[in-house]
Design a protein around this motif. Structure first.
Motif, short mmCIF file in Angstrom:
data_model
loop_
_atom_site.label_atom_id
_atom_site.label_comp_id
_atom_site.label_asym_id
_atom_site.label_seq_id
_atom_site.Cartn_x
_atom_site.Cartn_y
_atom_site.Cartn_z
N ALA A 89 71.69 11.88 10.43
CA ALA A 89 73.11 11.63 10.25
C ALA A 89 73.42 10.23 10.74
O ALA A 89 72.62 9.61 11.46
N PHE A 90 74.60 9.73 10.37
CA PHE A 90 74.97 8.36 10.73
C PHE A 90 76.47 8.30 10.96
O PHE A 90 77.26 8.82 10.16
N VAL A 91 76.86 7.69 12.09
CA VAL A 91 78.27 7.52 12.44
C VAL A 91 78.67 6.08 12.16
O VAL A 91 78.03 5.14 12.66
N TRP A 92 79.73 5.91 11.39
CA TRP A 92 80.16 4.59 10.93
C TRP A 92 81.47 4.19 11.59
O TRP A 92 82.42 4.96 11.62
N CYS A 93 81.49 2.95 12.13
CA CYS A 93 82.70 2.35 12.69
C CYS A 93 82.85 0.97 12.05
O CYS A 93 82.09 0.06 12.40
N ASP A 94 83.78 0.80 11.17
CA ASP A 94 83.87 -0.45 10.42
C ASP A 94 84.11 -1.63 11.36
O ASP A 94 83.45 -2.66 11.24
N GLU A 95 85.06 -1.50 12.27
CA GLU A 95 85.36 -2.58 13.22
C GLU A 95 85.41 -1.99 14.62
O GLU A 95 85.98 -0.91 14.84
N THR A 96 84.83 -2.70 15.59
CA THR A 96 84.67 -2.15 16.93
C THR A 96 85.31 -3.07 17.98
O THR A 96 85.68 -4.21 17.70
N ALA A 128 59.62 12.69 19.19
CA ALA A 128 60.28 13.99 19.30
C ALA A 128 60.08 14.82 18.04
O ALA A 128 59.81 16.03 18.10
N ARG A 129 60.22 14.18 16.87
CA ARG A 129 59.97 14.90 15.63
C ARG A 129 58.53 15.40 15.54
O ARG A 129 58.27 16.53 15.13
N GLU A 130 57.58 14.55 15.93
CA GLU A 130 56.18 14.94 15.86
C GLU A 130 55.85 16.06 16.82
O GLU A 130 55.05 16.96 16.52
N ARG A 131 56.45 16.04 18.01
CA ARG A 131 56.12 17.03 19.04
C ARG A 131 56.86 18.35 18.86
O ARG A 131 56.32 19.42 19.17
N HIS A 132 58.11 18.29 18.38
CA HIS A 132 58.95 19.49 18.34
C HIS A 132 59.24 19.97 16.93
O HIS A 132 59.75 21.09 16.77
N GLY A 133 58.94 19.17 15.92
CA GLY A 133 59.21 19.54 14.53
C GLY A 133 60.55 19.01 14.07
O GLY A 133 61.51 18.94 14.84
N ASP A 134 60.62 18.66 12.80
CA ASP A 134 61.84 18.06 12.25
C ASP A 134 63.05 18.97 12.40
O ASP A 134 64.17 18.50 12.64
N ALA A 135 62.87 20.27 12.26
CA ALA A 135 64.01 21.19 12.31
C ALA A 135 64.62 21.27 13.70
O ALA A 135 65.80 21.62 13.84
N ALA A 136 63.85 20.94 14.73
CA ALA A 136 64.33 21.05 16.11
C ALA A 136 64.96 19.77 16.62
O ALA A 136 65.46 19.73 17.75
N VAL A 137 64.92 18.71 15.82
CA VAL A 137 65.38 17.39 16.27
C VAL A 137 66.37 16.83 15.27
O VAL A 137 66.10 16.79 14.07
N VAL A 138 67.53 16.39 15.75
CA VAL A 138 68.52 15.73 14.91
C VAL A 138 68.75 14.33 15.46
O VAL A 138 69.13 14.16 16.62
N LEU A 139 68.50 13.33 14.63
CA LEU A 139 68.63 11.93 15.00
C LEU A 139 69.89 11.35 14.36
O LEU A 139 70.04 11.42 13.14
N VAL A 140 70.77 10.78 15.17
CA VAL A 140 72.05 10.28 14.68
C VAL A 140 72.15 8.79 15.00
O VAL A 140 72.16 8.39 16.17
#
Length: 418
Positions: free
Chosen positions: A389-396, A286-298
């Motif tokens: 970005a990264f979402v953190w959950c210490d205990e699940t 997705a980054r390669e096809r659409h560009g880094d600015a158009a894709v957000v990976l979480v």
């Protein structure tokens, strides 16, 4: 780098600011069976749809199963009035990935949100994956029988080619290694016919085309899977990336998509040891096809806690407990540094070492053995390059599967179960 404690959906504001101009937002998970990941993805996705105008959700699931859900959430004619009914029809192992209470709650919300809008403005729910060869063949027959009987011959030729292998497409893949058993020509003819028909308007025409693309992708996937190694992984992720692009085209200029998939598909493979093995993945493509600015990976991750997984491929799901992350891992370090719930947004040059260095990052598939935690289930990762970005959950805690009739899955995927 920004760190925001999570306690309410409004705490995602910094992340929503980061996705303001993005066309694609991918939301990961470190396991396929953790309640917290699904719940937080739901909260974030509701806001992406309601406040940012995202057009659809595309998940790591089969197209025909998800299409029934899509028809329900968009209130299509003759569709189930309750998305739960559509989710309970998921039969392919592992059913709990999508047939669970958490997805049902989101889909019920999505239907309620959609019915207040015109058909053109309703947000969809789609599957990206490649496994559903026989289900997609049946869907094509159903469509052509009603809408285009003249094209049935191409579908029947493709069906007859696969028919000797029953409903175990891996047997087709094995046979193709030793005899002239390939069905490529029949599949190409079927794909060409349905692609021509899909140029006309109509959701059913597009779905028939996508099912033909699944048949073509599955033919390639099962043919290379029996040889082992990484090629089948690339066939699968390229198919998912192609499906995502077709959906963006289908929804039109200005459309925006949310993806739900495992971290191993979402996080850019070039920031992991996957790249050395020759693997690509959905986030990278997705980054390669659409560009880094158009894709957000979480990405998503946790230190310990409950999840649903299976001890062996194809066996019944169990509620398990992931032990504390091993010392030196990303999760162990975040356990020491962060609050119970947090979202990290990577931006700017001033990043701590654990964001820029290569550290082990936990990844648990549908098959899991907690006793092997010390020597498996970790992917060397440069966190700030792999994700935005990264979402953190210490205990699940574990998610809540719906009752479902499970049929056996195919041969185990590569890497295992993700």
């Amino acid at each position: 780098m920004l760190v925001q404690r999570l306690g309410a959906p409004s705490d995602f504001d910094p992340l929503l600011a980061r996705v303001a101009d993005a066309r694609i937002v991918m939301l990961g998970e470190a396991t396929h069976g953790t309640y917290d990941y699904y719940r937080l993805r739901e909260q974030l996705t509701r806001r992406l749809i309601a406040e940012c105008g995202f057009s659809f959700v595309a998940v790591e699931g089969d197209w025909p199963d998800c299409d029934r859900v899509h028809r329900s959430v968009t209130a299509a004619p003759r569709a189930a009035a309750d998305p739960l009914v559509a989710l309970e029809r998921f039969e392919r192992w592992p059913t709990w990935m999508w047939a669970n209470a958490e997805v049902a709650r989101f889909c019920r919300w999505l239907r309620a949100w959609n019915v207040d809008r015109g058909q053109a403005g309703r947000a969809g729910f789609h599957g990206l994956d490649v496994y559903s060869l026989w289900e997609s063949m049946q869907a094509i027959f159903d469509y052509l029988g009603e809408e285009d009987p003249a094209s049935l011959e191409a579908a029947q030729e493709a069906y007859r080619c696969f028919e000797p292998y029953g409903k175990r497409p891996e047997e087709y893949g094995l046979a193709s290694r030793f005899v002239s058993a390939r069905c490529e020509e029949e599949v190409v003819r079927l794909l060409a016919r349905t692609r021509e028909q899909a140029t006309a308007d109509g959701a059913d025409r597009f779905s028939a085309w996508q099912n033909a693309e699944v048949v073509a992708g599955a033919e390639r996937y099962y043919r290379v899977m029996v040889a082992g190694g990484e090629e089948s992984w690339n066939v699968r992720d390229i198919h998912m990336a192609d499906t995502l692009d077709r959906l963006l085209d289908r929804y039109g200029p200005g459309s925006r998509g949310v993806v739900w998939a495992h971290n191993t598909h979402v996080g850019d493979a070039r920031a992991t040891d996957m790249a050395r093995a020759g693997l690509v993945n959905l986030g990278q493509l997705a980054r390669e096809r659409h560009g880094d600015a158009a894709v957000v990976l979480v990405g998503f991750g946790s230190y310990r806690g409950g999840l649903v997984a299976a001890p062996r491929w194809g066996s019944a799901a169990e509620t398990m407990t992931a032990p504390p992350a091993r010392p030196g891992s990303l999760e162990h370090r975040l356990h020491e540094l962060l609050p119970e719930r947090a979202v990290l947004v990577f931006d700017g040059a001033d990043q701590p070492d654990w964001v820029t260095d290569t550290v082990d990052h936990r990844a648990i598939g549908v098959v899991y053995d907690p006793s092997l935690e010390s020597r498996s289930n970790y992917v060397p990762t440069r966190l700030g390059e792999r994700y935005d970005a990264f979402v953190w959950c210490d205990e699940t805690s574990a998610l809540h599967p719906l009752p479902a009739l499970t049929t056996p899955g195919e041969l185990e995927t590569y890497p295992a179960g993700t």
